[in-house]
Design a protein around this motif. Structure first.
Motif, PDB file in Angstrom:
ATOM      1  N   GLU A 264       2.539   1.894  -3.328  1.00 39.74           N
ATOM      2  CA  GLU A 264       1.423   2.387  -4.307  1.00 39.74           C
ATOM      3  C   GLU A 264       1.329   3.776  -4.079  1.00 39.74           C
ATOM      4  O   GLU A 264       1.157   4.665  -5.021  1.00 39.74           O
ATOM      5  CB  GLU A 264       0.174   1.646  -4.327  1.00 39.74           C
TER       6      GLU A 264
ATOM      7  N   MET B 240      -4.764   5.840  -6.528  1.00 38.40           N
ATOM      8  CA  MET B 240      -5.016   4.514  -6.082  1.00 38.40           C
ATOM      9  C   MET B 240      -6.394   3.893  -6.062  1.00 38.40           C
ATOM     10  O   MET B 240      -6.705   3.129  -6.272  1.00 38.40           O
ATOM     11  CB  MET B 240      -3.942   4.134  -4.877  1.00 38.40           C
ATOM     12  N   LEU B 241      -6.929   4.885  -5.401  1.00 34.55           N
ATOM     13  CA  LEU B 241      -8.385   4.492  -4.969  1.00 34.55           C
ATOM     14  C   LEU B 241      -9.459   5.193  -6.007  1.00 34.55           C
ATOM     15  O   LEU B 241     -10.605   4.983  -5.761  1.00 34.55           O
ATOM     16  CB  LEU B 241      -8.595   5.237  -3.648  1.00 34.55           C
TER      17      LEU B 241
ATOM     18  N   CYS C 159      -8.973   0.690   2.449  1.00 34.51           N
ATOM     19  CA  CYS C 159      -8.609   1.978   2.488  1.00 34.51           C
ATOM     20  C   CYS C 159      -9.821   3.071   2.174  1.00 34.51           C
ATOM     21  O   CYS C 159      -9.803   4.174   2.863  1.00 34.51           O
ATOM     22  CB  CYS C 159      -7.473   2.200   1.325  1.00 34.51           C
ATOM     23  N   THR C 160     -10.702   2.786   1.301  1.00 35.42           N
ATOM     24  CA  THR C 160     -11.864   3.754   1.180  1.00 35.42           C
ATOM     25  C   THR C 160     -12.556   3.905   2.488  1.00 35.42           C
ATOM     26  O   THR C 160     -12.813   5.135   2.755  1.00 35.42           O
ATOM     27  CB  THR C 160     -12.824   3.231  -0.091  1.00 35.42           C
TER      28      THR C 160
ATOM     29  N   VAL D  10       0.812  -1.153  -0.187  1.00 36.36           N
ATOM     30  CA  VAL D  10       0.030  -0.075  -0.007  1.00 36.36           C
ATOM     31  C   VAL D  10       0.836   1.289  -0.113  1.00 36.36           C
ATOM     32  O   VAL D  10       0.527   2.275  -0.745  1.00 36.36           O
ATOM     33  CB  VAL D  10      -0.814  -0.136   1.262  1.00 36.36           C
TER      34      VAL D  10
ATOM     35  N   TRP E 230      -6.644  -7.410  -3.644  1.00 37.97           N
ATOM     36  CA  TRP E 230      -6.295  -6.073  -3.846  1.00 37.97           C
ATOM     37  C   TRP E 230      -7.489  -5.234  -3.856  1.00 37.97           C
ATOM     38  O   TRP E 230      -7.532  -4.164  -3.376  1.00 37.97           O
ATOM     39  CB  TRP E 230      -5.722  -5.956  -5.303  1.00 37.97           C
ATOM     40  N   ARG E 231      -8.822  -5.945  -4.156  1.00 34.69           N
ATOM     41  CA  ARG E 231     -10.104  -5.309  -4.243  1.00 34.69           C
ATOM     42  C   ARG E 231     -10.454  -4.766  -2.733  1.00 34.69           C
ATOM     43  O   ARG E 231     -11.066  -3.911  -2.402  1.00 34.69           O
ATOM     44  CB  ARG E 231     -11.121  -6.004  -5.061  1.00 34.69           C
TER      45      ARG E 231
ATOM     46  N   TRP F   7      -8.394  -2.303  -1.321  1.00 37.45           N
ATOM     47  CA  TRP F   7      -8.974  -0.775  -1.625  1.00 37.45           C
ATOM     48  C   TRP F   7     -10.339  -0.454  -0.982  1.00 37.45           C
ATOM     49  O   TRP F   7     -10.324   0.489  -0.514  1.00 37.45           O
ATOM     50  CB  TRP F   7      -9.467  -1.012  -3.267  1.00 37.45           C
ATOM     51  N   GLU F   8     -11.179  -1.548  -0.680  1.00 38.73           N
ATOM     52  CA  GLU F   8     -12.439  -1.323   0.094  1.00 38.73           C
ATOM     53  C   GLU F   8     -12.035  -0.836   1.524  1.00 38.73           C
ATOM     54  O   GLU F   8     -12.574   0.239   1.940  1.00 38.73           O
ATOM     55  CB  GLU F   8     -13.171  -2.438  -0.079  1.00 38.73           C
TER      56      GLU F   8
END
Length: 728
Positions: free
Chosen positions: A133, A142-143, A166-167, A130, A159-160, A163-164
């Motif tokens: 990136e 990235m998001l 982090c969001t 993370v 990875w999905r 992403w979720e």
């Protein structure tokens, strides 16, 4: 919150520097230059291989046993600031700490058998990736894409999920930031002043708290608005400076990502220069296609019919003509003024409707004339609704002949009445009491395939009831039930009332039972009708049972219901029970009215208790209400039997003046009283009045009149003057 502020150079440099030293040494975390890109992690399916991976022939990678030590080494915990921007380090540390905490829970749910050291090692790899990136493309980029192509290190599912997470962390941090701002504005001087004022005027509890948060939120939104204006001003200023320095070249994309120092990464967006036609799509449709212009044109043409239009402004001579039309008398001819108005205005349909609305509001007689005249006007664009509306307006005003004339014009114009027009006709004829025409309109409606609704059925049933044919009305109720149309309580009550008026006790009991099975609760009117029905059949015991049942249900006895019960006792001459009932009701607060007194006057008159009857008559006068017509029939009968000629004349004169309100039974009672009093010729004359009303005398009454006339057995001379002209 600016996303770029979460990524500080200090944290990124620490992670990047330490990530190059991960090695295997005695089961503890160390650092090496060996790459870890060949280790494939799948959050849902586990690692691709259970055996340790040896990238480039190196030794196996062993995971550390204490994750918090790794956090400190990688800079995920507290780091020392280099003095550039401590706030950036704190935000980045908070972001990474939240992300690692959530990922630990998700990994622990999937890898139940893995120990803490293994989970810590997984978390270190994920955190390193993370940070890499973020350093490479920034957190926002990235998001920015949900379906981002994963690298070789992570599977697509893992990875999905990263992403979720982090969001979600960013959203939580933004909410927390707003919460802190809200705390600040809750203590704002202006908000506190309004809060204090609201408390002083009586606002308390939850409402006061909601108002305080509402005012604080408004202050926060106002502050954010001005902050956004400042940011726009700064971006515009930076764009101008970049353009002056030549950083934006002609032909390039107008997205200028000028970096203002290492701490800020603000971007300026602009549209590129257009070459050729713009093509745009929405929901997969190419809206630049020429066919959409044709669709828009058709929609506009259709909308001209549907969309409401405005009437033309009226001024000058046309306004004077309009005012003259509005002030015409009912007998005036409106055609000349209307023709001049048409020539001046050239009206459309909307103009005609505006004129009709004014006429209906200010001059209704002229409204009907104009509405009928313009049915033939081409500019009015007459349709079936105009005919049905005019017929309905005539029907509401009881203008039956006018309504039939409009209906005839409608047929001459070749317009077949629809279900609405036929329903109006059923209601119109039912209201007028014309059963034959009501049946004709009802049958016409059904013959055209229309199914009558409950209102049309009720209109037909009401016509049958008013005509004294309750059995025909009952057959219509049965037909409604077969069509799954539930009769209303109003329909049942009308039917019950009709059976009571025709003295049909069997029909009355049948309808009463049907209503109870249908789930309708007995009302006071329902109980009163049953009391009256049993009283007419000479069954005061059943009438009293229904009366007591009404009282037990909580209904209080009123004047009409008590009068029905007294009339039931009158059929069997049970005066003592009637008086006992009145005494009992008066103890409960009941006060007799005109209906109860009228029944007692009739009863006392038959018993020739003239003084008592006149005393009750005085009480009726004290109530300030007009005596009912039945009371004059009772008085006429009483005074004729007693031989009080003057008072009998007065009562008979009232009856003659209101002969249109007398029923067949009431006519016969008056005639019998005259015969018994010795006034045969006057009885014959009243019989003539009855026949003019359409009532035929019974055979028994005719025989009685013929016998009296033949024997000429009169007790005193016949009155020479009509009863209405005798001096009272």
């Amino acid at each position: 919150m600016n996303i770029y502020r979460l990524c500080s150079r200090q944290t990124v440099s620490n992670l990047s520097r330490l990530s190059s030293r991960i090695v295997s040494k005695n089961g503890h975390l160390c650092v090496t230059a060996s790459p870890i890109s060949s280790l494939s992690v799948d959050i849902y399916g586990g690692f691709v291989s259970k055996n340790p991976v040896r990238p480039n022939g190196s030794e196996p990678i062993w995971f550390g046993r204490r994750f918090y030590q790794s956090v400190q080494e990688l800079g995920l915990g507290e780091v020392e600031s280099d003095g550039e921007d401590p706030e950036d380090d704190g935000s980045m540390n908070e972001f990474l700490s939240r992300m690692v905490w959530i990922m630990r829970g998700k990994l622990s749910e999937v890898y139940v058998d893995s120990d803490r050291q293994t989970i810590d090692a997984m978390l270190m790899i994920i955190a390193s990736k993370v940070v890499a990136e973020i350093e490479k493309s920034g957190l926002e980029k990235m998001l920015s894409s949900v379906a981002m192509v994963p690298s070789d290190d992570f599977s697509e599912d893992l990875w999905r999920m990263v992403w979720e997470v982090c969001t979600m962390v960013l959203e939580d941090m933004e909410k927390a930031g707003k919460k802190e701002k809200m705390k600040k504005f809750l203590q704002d001087d202006e908000v506190r002043e309004m809060y204090k004022f609201a408390g002083e005027i009586g606002v308390r509890g939850e409402m006061l708290r909601e108002l305080r948060f509402k005012w604080a939120r408004e202050k926060l939104e106002e502050s954010e608005f001005y902050e956004s204006l400042e940011r726009l001003r700064e971006e515009e200023k930076q764009a101008q400076e970049a353009e002056e320095s030549g950083t934006v070249r002609e032909g390039e994309t107008a997205e200028s990502g000028t970096e203002m120092g290492s701490e800020k990464k603000d971007k300026v967006f602009a549209l590129p220069k257009r070459h050729g036609k713009i093509k745009y799509k929405i929901y997969g449709l190419d809206l630049s296609d020429p066919k959409w212009a044709e669709v828009a044109k058709k929609i506009h043409e259709t909308g001209e019919i549907i969309w409401p239009q405005e009437a033309k402004p009226i001024s000058g001579k046309c306004k004077l003509i309009t005012e003259k039309i509005l002030t015409l008398q009912a007998d005036d001819d409106v055609s000349p003024l209307l023709a001049e108005w048409v020539e001046l205005l050239s009206p459309r349909r909307i103009d005609w409707i505006a004129l009709l609305d004014k006429l209906k509001e200010q001059n209704e007689p002229i409204y009907f004339k104009v509405a009928e005249l313009i049915l033939n006007e081409e500019s009015f664009q007459t349709n079936i609704r105009d005919y049905s509306k005019l017929i309905d307006n005539h029907a509401k005003e009881n203008r039956l002949e006018d309504a039939e004339r409009i209906l005839k014009k409608m047929n001459e114009a070749g317009i077949i009445p629809d279900i609405l027009t036929l329903s109006i006709m059923v209601h119109m004829y039912s209201k007028a009491g014309n059963l034959d025409r009501t049946k004709e309109a009802f049958d016409s409606l059904r013959s055209q395939g229309f199914i009558p609704d409950v209102n049309v059925y009720y209109a037909y049933i009401r016509a049958c009831v008013n005509a004294g044919k309750p059995k025909l009305a009952e057959s219509l109720v049965t037909e409604m039930e077969t069509r799954d149309i539930k009769p209303t309580e109003e329909i049942y009550m009308a039917l019950l009332r009709s059976f009571v008026q025709t003295c049909d006790i069997i029909g009355t009991q049948r309808i009463a039972t049907t209503m109870q099975f249908a789930g309708f609760q007995p009302t006071k009117e329902f109980c009163r009708l049953l009391v009256e029905a049993y009283g007419q059949t000479g069954d005061p015991d059943q009438a009293r049972h229904q009366f007591d049942h009404m009282l037990s249900m909580g209904h209080k006895a009123d004047d009409k219901c008590t009068a029905s019960m007294i009339a039931a006792y009158e059929t069997k001459n049970l005066l003592d029970k009637a008086l006992d009932l009145l005494l009992q009701l008066e103890k409960d607060g009941f006060e007799p009215g005109v209906a109860t007194y009228s029944v007692l006057v009739d009863w006392f008159g038959q018993l020739q208790l003239i003084e008592e009857a006149e005393e009750l008559l005085g009480k009726i006068t004290e109530l300030g209400e007009a005596p009912p017509l039945k009371l004059h029939i009772s008085l006429c009968d009483m005074y004729l039997k007693a031989g009080v000629e003057k008072k009998a004349l007065q009562a008979l004169g009232v009856l003659e003046s209101k002969k249109e309100q007398l029923s067949h039974e009431e006519f016969e009672r008056v005639i019998r009283s005259l015969i018994n009093g010795g006034f045969a010729q006057d009885a014959k004359r009243v019989q003539g009045l009855m026949e003019t009303r359409g009532f035929a005398a019974t055979d028994q009454l005719k025989v009685h009149l013929m016998a009296i006339e033949t024997l000429n057995n009169t007790k005193r001379p016949t009155w020479s003057k009509p009863m209405s002209q005798v001096k009272r």
